[in-house]
Design an enzyme around this catalytic site. Structure first.
Site, PDB file in Angstrom:
ATOM      1  N   TYR A 256       4.058  -6.251  -2.703  1.00 34.68           N
ATOM      2  CA  TYR A 256       4.960  -7.144  -3.425  1.00 34.68           C
ATOM      3  C   TYR A 256       4.362  -8.523  -3.554  1.00 34.68           C
ATOM      4  O   TYR A 256       3.364  -8.848  -2.902  1.00 34.68           O
ATOM      5  CB  TYR A 256       6.325  -7.204  -2.731  1.00 34.68           C
ATOM      6  CG  TYR A 256       6.367  -8.034  -1.462  1.00 34.68           C
ATOM      7  CD1 TYR A 256       5.778  -7.576  -0.292  1.00 34.68           C
ATOM      8  CD2 TYR A 256       7.008  -9.277  -1.438  1.00 34.68           C
ATOM      9  CE1 TYR A 256       5.823  -8.328   0.872  1.00 34.68           C
ATOM     10  CE2 TYR A 256       7.058 -10.035  -0.273  1.00 34.68           C
ATOM     11  CZ  TYR A 256       6.458  -9.554   0.882  1.00 34.68           C
ATOM     12  OH  TYR A 256       6.499 -10.305   2.031  1.00 34.68           O
TER      13      TYR A 256
ATOM     14  N   ARG B 118       8.260  14.349  -0.399  1.00 34.42           N
ATOM     15  CA  ARG B 118       7.866  13.625   0.818  1.00 34.42           C
ATOM     16  C   ARG B 118       6.788  14.353   1.598  1.00 34.42           C
ATOM     17  O   ARG B 118       6.962  15.501   2.007  1.00 34.42           O
ATOM     18  CB  ARG B 118       9.074  13.380   1.725  1.00 34.42           C
ATOM     19  CG  ARG B 118       8.706  12.442   2.877  1.00 34.42           C
ATOM     20  CD  ARG B 118       9.850  12.192   3.835  1.00 34.42           C
ATOM     21  NE  ARG B 118       9.426  11.245   4.860  1.00 34.42           N
ATOM     22  CZ  ARG B 118       8.679  11.577   5.914  1.00 34.42           C
ATOM     23  NH1 ARG B 118       8.293  12.823   6.072  1.00 34.42           N
ATOM     24  NH2 ARG B 118       8.322  10.662   6.783  1.00 34.42           N
TER      25      ARG B 118
ATOM     26  N   HIS C 166       3.131  12.835   4.010  1.00 31.02           N
ATOM     27  CA  HIS C 166       2.366  11.618   4.305  1.00 31.02           C
ATOM     28  C   HIS C 166       1.210  11.426   3.321  1.00 31.02           C
ATOM     29  O   HIS C 166       1.023  10.354   2.773  1.00 31.02           O
ATOM     30  CB  HIS C 166       1.832  11.645   5.741  1.00 31.02           C
ATOM     31  CG  HIS C 166       2.883  11.352   6.765  1.00 31.02           C
ATOM     32  ND1 HIS C 166       4.016  12.104   6.898  1.00 31.02           N
ATOM     33  CD2 HIS C 166       2.970  10.374   7.695  1.00 31.02           C
ATOM     34  CE1 HIS C 166       4.766  11.606   7.862  1.00 31.02           C
ATOM     35  NE2 HIS C 166       4.161  10.552   8.365  1.00 31.02           N
TER      36      HIS C 166
ATOM     37  N   LYS D 249      -0.348  -7.615   1.258  1.00 34.10           N
ATOM     38  CA  LYS D 249       1.065  -8.008   1.166  1.00 34.10           C
ATOM     39  C   LYS D 249       1.915  -6.757   0.973  1.00 34.10           C
ATOM     40  O   LYS D 249       2.425  -6.465  -0.110  1.00 34.10           O
ATOM     41  CB  LYS D 249       1.279  -9.027   0.043  1.00 34.10           C
ATOM     42  CG  LYS D 249       2.588  -9.788   0.202  1.00 34.10           C
ATOM     43  CD  LYS D 249       2.580 -11.037  -0.627  1.00 34.10           C
ATOM     44  CE  LYS D 249       3.947 -11.690  -0.715  1.00 34.10           C
ATOM     45  NZ  LYS D 249       4.482 -12.150   0.553  1.00 34.10           N
TER      46      LYS D 249
ATOM     47  N   GLU E 181       0.735 -16.536  12.384  1.00 35.29           N
ATOM     48  CA  GLU E 181       1.473 -17.100  11.241  1.00 35.29           C
ATOM     49  C   GLU E 181       2.955 -16.923  11.509  1.00 35.29           C
ATOM     50  O   GLU E 181       3.353 -16.447  12.581  1.00 35.29           O
ATOM     51  CB  GLU E 181       1.058 -16.406   9.945  1.00 35.29           C
ATOM     52  CG  GLU E 181       1.351 -14.910   9.947  1.00 35.29           C
ATOM     53  CD  GLU E 181       0.971 -14.209   8.654  1.00 35.29           C
ATOM     54  OE1 GLU E 181       0.930 -14.858   7.599  1.00 35.29           O
ATOM     55  OE2 GLU E 181       0.730 -12.989   8.703  1.00 35.29           O
TER      56      GLU E 181
ATOM     57  N   LEU F 156      -1.453 -13.108   6.451  1.00 32.58           N
ATOM     58  CA  LEU F 156      -1.426 -13.041   4.996  1.00 32.58           C
ATOM     59  C   LEU F 156      -1.975 -14.375   4.492  1.00 32.58           C
ATOM     60  O   LEU F 156      -1.495 -15.440   4.911  1.00 32.58           O
ATOM     61  CB  LEU F 156       0.008 -12.856   4.496  1.00 32.58           C
ATOM     62  CG  LEU F 156       0.067 -12.773   2.970  1.00 32.58           C
ATOM     63  CD1 LEU F 156      -0.407 -11.403   2.499  1.00 32.58           C
ATOM     64  CD2 LEU F 156       1.461 -13.048   2.454  1.00 32.58           C
TER      65      LEU F 156
HETATM   66  N1  PMP Z   1       2.750 -14.955   5.756  1.00 31.36           N
HETATM   67  C1  PMP Z   1       3.683 -14.005   5.597  1.00 31.36           C
HETATM   68  C2  PMP Z   1       3.798 -12.925   6.619  1.00 31.36           C
HETATM   69  C3  PMP Z   1       4.541 -14.044   4.478  1.00 31.36           C
HETATM   70  O1  PMP Z   1       5.472 -13.083   4.307  1.00 31.36           O
HETATM   71  C4  PMP Z   1       4.427 -15.105   3.556  1.00 31.36           C
HETATM   72  C5  PMP Z   1       5.353 -15.222   2.385  1.00 31.36           C
HETATM   73  N2  PMP Z   1       5.382 -14.111   1.583  1.00 31.36           N
HETATM   74  C6  PMP Z   1       3.417 -16.068   3.762  1.00 31.36           C
HETATM   75  C7  PMP Z   1       2.605 -15.954   4.875  1.00 31.36           C
HETATM   76  C8  PMP Z   1       3.219 -17.185   2.794  1.00 31.36           C
HETATM   77  O2  PMP Z   1       2.612 -16.712   1.613  1.00 31.36           O
HETATM   78  P1  PMP Z   1       2.808 -17.443   0.220  1.00 31.36           P
HETATM   79  O3  PMP Z   1       2.399 -18.873   0.430  1.00 31.36           O
HETATM   80  O4  PMP Z   1       1.903 -16.717  -0.695  1.00 31.36           O
HETATM   81  O5  PMP Z   1       4.253 -17.325  -0.137  1.00 31.36           O
END
Ligand code: PMP
Length: 287
Positions: free
Chosen positions: A33, A100, A102, A147, A180, A205
């Site tokens: 996403y 379904r 895997h 993501k 994070e 991410l």
């Molecule tokens: N880390 C994670 C785990 C997130 O879900 C997000 C937001 N989607 C971010 C960092 C920040 O990413 P972005 O600046 O692209 O929204």
């Protein structure tokens, strides 16, 4: 006003919109996403989001359901249909529908869904307010750079943050370093004025807001380091803040029960927030 969603080629009333019960997104969280902020009708850092979307898709061997140009048109059409000038677009692509199992059949047709939501226009005074975060163990897999819609550790950590009245949960790895936030990137500013955030790799991410703040910091001559930092270093830092496409940049004034510096948002956080706000006012284009 009733909201429209885009579902596999159609604009439908969001209220009644649905996908197949054997969609692999529903059964396996087998999908990716993006969330893109919309300010004054402009999609902030659209190129960065679509680049990351393509990387996430290819890491999971999911075919892109369409090129960037039609994707951009659909996002804008959805905003128009929903009369949204300030808010966000949620875009989700899953591997598609199959009995379904895997393992997945080759050559599946991916499913694509987009929704749009109205949010309050950016307000400097709101975003300058400090927020509190809690910390939770980071129990996620080693490919947090993708993501993926598989977000169980993130949602459970965020729920604990909300329960304890905090804005966000920062995640701490086995070495005691902050990776994070549950849905944002974590930052500190050291006593000698270095802006620090975890290096991009499988542990985080790589936020589009993170990348933009790094670029803005460098362009403005700030000293920037991408490296791990411990929870202890964070609680003793001069400043801390957290960033994401919808949270933008929020100064962090407390981590668990430790107040950061004097408990007020610091000058570097506020300066970077101003730079980011100016970037959005310019329409979020590439520098
Ligand atoms: N880390 C994670 C785990 C997130 O879900 C997000 C937001 N989607 C971010 C960092 C920040 O990413 P972005 O600046 O692209 O929204």
């Amino acid at each position: 006003m009733a909201l429209f969603a885009y579902v596999n080629g159609r604009y439908e009333l969001q209220r009644g919109a649905g996908v197949h019960i054997e969609d692999r997104g529903y059964q396996f969280a087998d999908g990716v996403y993006e969330v893109i902020a919309v300010q004054n009708g402009r999609l902030i850092d659209e190129v960065g989001h679509l680049d990351r979307l393509e990387r996430s898709l290819s890491a999971l061997e999911i075919a892109a359901p369409m090129d960037r140009a039609p994707l951009g048109l659909i996002m804008r059409r959805l905003l128009e249909k929903n009369r949204i000038d300030n808010g966000m677009i949620y875009l989700q692509i899953t591997r598609g529908v199959a009995p379904r199992n895997h393992a997945f059949p080759e050559g599946m047709k991916p499913s694509i869904v987009m929704t749009a939501r109205r949010l309050k226009p950016f307000s400097r005074s709101h975003f300058r307010q400090g927020v509190c975060v809690i910390t939770r163990p980071d129990t996620r897999w080693k490919r947090c750079d993708i993501k993926s819609i598989s977000l169980l550790p993130n949602i459970l950590s965020k729920q604990e943050a909300v329960r304890s009245g905090a804005f966000e949960a920062w995640l701490v790895d086995d070495a005691g370093n902050i990776t994070e936030g549950a849905s944002s990137n974590a930052w500190i500013v050291t006593g000698d004025a270095r802006v620090v955030t975890r290096d991009a790799g499988g542990a985080i991410l790589n936020g589009i807001t993170r990348q933009r703040i790094i670029a803005l910091a460098r362009e403005n001559g700030l000293s920037l380091e991408e490296r791990p930092f411990s929870l202890e270093e964070a609680t003793e830092a001069a400043e801390a803040f957290t960033t994401s496409s919808t949270a933008l940049l929020r100064p962090v004034v407390k981590i668990d029960d430790r107040v950061i510096a004097d408990g007020e948002p610091g000058p570097f956080s506020l300066k970077l927030l101003d730079l980011y706000a100016a970037h959005m006012e310019r329409g979020g284009e590439a520098p």
